[in-house]
Design a protein around this motif. Sequence first.
Motif, PDB file in Angstrom:
ATOM      1  N   ALA A   4      -3.022  -4.213  -2.026  1.00  0.00           N
ATOM      2  CA  ALA A   4      -1.890  -3.896  -1.428  1.00  0.00           C
ATOM      3  C   ALA A   4      -1.645  -4.801  -0.311  1.00  0.00           C
ATOM      4  O   ALA A   4      -2.269  -5.163   0.393  1.00  0.00           O
ATOM      5  CB  ALA A   4      -1.725  -2.281  -0.755  1.00  0.00           C
ATOM      6  N   ARG A   5      -0.348  -5.231  -0.099  1.00  0.00           N
ATOM      7  CA  ARG A   5       0.193  -5.967   1.110  1.00  0.00           C
ATOM      8  C   ARG A   5       0.488  -4.960   2.074  1.00  0.00           C
ATOM      9  O   ARG A   5       1.430  -4.153   2.202  1.00  0.00           O
ATOM     10  CB  ARG A   5       1.463  -6.696   0.959  1.00  0.00           C
ATOM     11  N   VAL A   6      -0.059  -4.741   3.256  1.00  0.00           N
ATOM     12  CA  VAL A   6       0.102  -4.046   4.320  1.00  0.00           C
ATOM     13  C   VAL A   6       1.360  -4.492   5.191  1.00  0.00           C
ATOM     14  O   VAL A   6       1.473  -5.737   5.664  1.00  0.00           O
ATOM     15  CB  VAL A   6      -0.917  -3.901   5.115  1.00  0.00           C
ATOM     16  N   SER A  72      -1.569   3.975   8.285  1.00  0.00           N
ATOM     17  CA  SER A  72      -1.697   2.528   7.371  1.00  0.00           C
ATOM     18  C   SER A  72      -2.798   2.554   6.483  1.00  0.00           C
ATOM     19  O   SER A  72      -2.459   1.889   5.323  1.00  0.00           O
ATOM     20  CB  SER A  72      -1.755   1.442   8.477  1.00  0.00           C
ATOM     21  N   SER A  75      -1.458   4.748   3.396  1.00  0.00           N
ATOM     22  CA  SER A  75      -0.488   4.167   2.969  1.00  0.00           C
ATOM     23  C   SER A  75      -1.132   2.927   1.791  1.00  0.00           C
ATOM     24  O   SER A  75      -0.800   2.677   0.723  1.00  0.00           O
ATOM     25  CB  SER A  75       0.575   3.297   3.393  1.00  0.00           C
ATOM     26  N   THR A  76      -1.732   2.108   2.266  1.00  0.00           N
ATOM     27  CA  THR A  76      -2.570   1.150   1.738  1.00  0.00           C
ATOM     28  C   THR A  76      -3.263   1.556   0.631  1.00  0.00           C
ATOM     29  O   THR A  76      -3.548   1.176  -0.715  1.00  0.00           O
ATOM     30  CB  THR A  76      -3.463   0.316   2.569  1.00  0.00           C
ATOM     31  N   THR A  80      -2.677   0.730  -3.415  1.00  0.00           N
ATOM     32  CA  THR A  80      -3.645  -0.106  -3.868  1.00  0.00           C
ATOM     33  C   THR A  80      -4.170   0.500  -5.110  1.00  0.00           C
ATOM     34  O   THR A  80      -4.604   0.155  -6.324  1.00  0.00           O
ATOM     35  CB  THR A  80      -4.925  -0.412  -3.054  1.00  0.00           C
ATOM     36  N   ALA A 148       2.895   0.317   2.985  1.00  0.00           N
ATOM     37  CA  ALA A 148       2.106  -0.671   2.057  1.00  0.00           C
ATOM     38  C   ALA A 148       2.954  -0.823   1.002  1.00  0.00           C
ATOM     39  O   ALA A 148       3.503   0.052   0.199  1.00  0.00           O
ATOM     40  CB  ALA A 148       0.760  -0.157   1.966  1.00  0.00           C
ATOM     41  N   THR A 149       2.913  -1.916   0.476  1.00  0.00           N
ATOM     42  CA  THR A 149       3.647  -2.612  -0.841  1.00  0.00           C
ATOM     43  C   THR A 149       2.543  -2.942  -1.616  1.00  0.00           C
ATOM     44  O   THR A 149       1.707  -3.910  -1.420  1.00  0.00           O
ATOM     45  CB  THR A 149       4.735  -3.631  -0.563  1.00  0.00           C
ATOM     46  N   ASN A 150       2.828  -2.683  -3.031  1.00  0.00           N
ATOM     47  CA  ASN A 150       1.977  -3.142  -4.168  1.00  0.00           C
ATOM     48  C   ASN A 150       2.907  -3.330  -5.356  1.00  0.00           C
ATOM     49  O   ASN A 150       3.641  -2.248  -5.932  1.00  0.00           O
ATOM     50  CB  ASN A 150       0.688  -2.515  -4.669  1.00  0.00           C
ATOM     51  N   THR A 157       6.345   0.644  -2.819  1.00  0.00           N
ATOM     52  CA  THR A 157       6.124   0.796  -1.242  1.00  0.00           C
ATOM     53  C   THR A 157       5.929   2.240  -1.122  1.00  0.00           C
ATOM     54  O   THR A 157       6.465   3.319  -1.514  1.00  0.00           O
ATOM     55  CB  THR A 157       7.412   0.413  -0.748  1.00  0.00           C
TER      56      THR A 157
END
Length: 166
Positions: A4-6, A72, A75-76, A80, A148-150, A157
Amino acid sequence: MRAARVIPTALLAGLFLTLPGVAPADGLAGALPTAEAAASPAQQMLTLVNAERSKAGCKPVRLDSRLNAAASKHSTDMATNNYFSHTSRDGRSFVTRIKAEGYPTARSENIAAGNTTAQATFTQWMNSAGHKRNILDCTAKDMGVGAATNSRATYRTYWTQDFGRG
């Protein structure tokens, strides 16, 4: 699965200052960001939360780095590993995750998925009685937010909002 992009809670985009009599750089006229657009997701959420808490007669909450870390990381993990739950895949509750970050007294947690902005997420929470109750709980003193986004995850998100009593 891709990591994931945090979205960092401490990230602040560049701010621009417009001075009277000074023309903006070519191509920037009308495109300068507002302070709200430049604020981190956590800071945007804090502003929204404290505005509603004020209307309800509650004192404002403060951002806490330990709660930000717990939120955070959750969320990650959700982004993920492509799941959506208050319970981590390893069985931990929000209370356990918050205490693991060194914060003494967890209060509540809100999670959301699919929204790309703090405003959309906040609106979703305020339209839910349970989430709204957490936001307007006057015993909460601190808050942390993580997003976080994947792109390969179901909801893309993922947001977590943790509250503590200090």
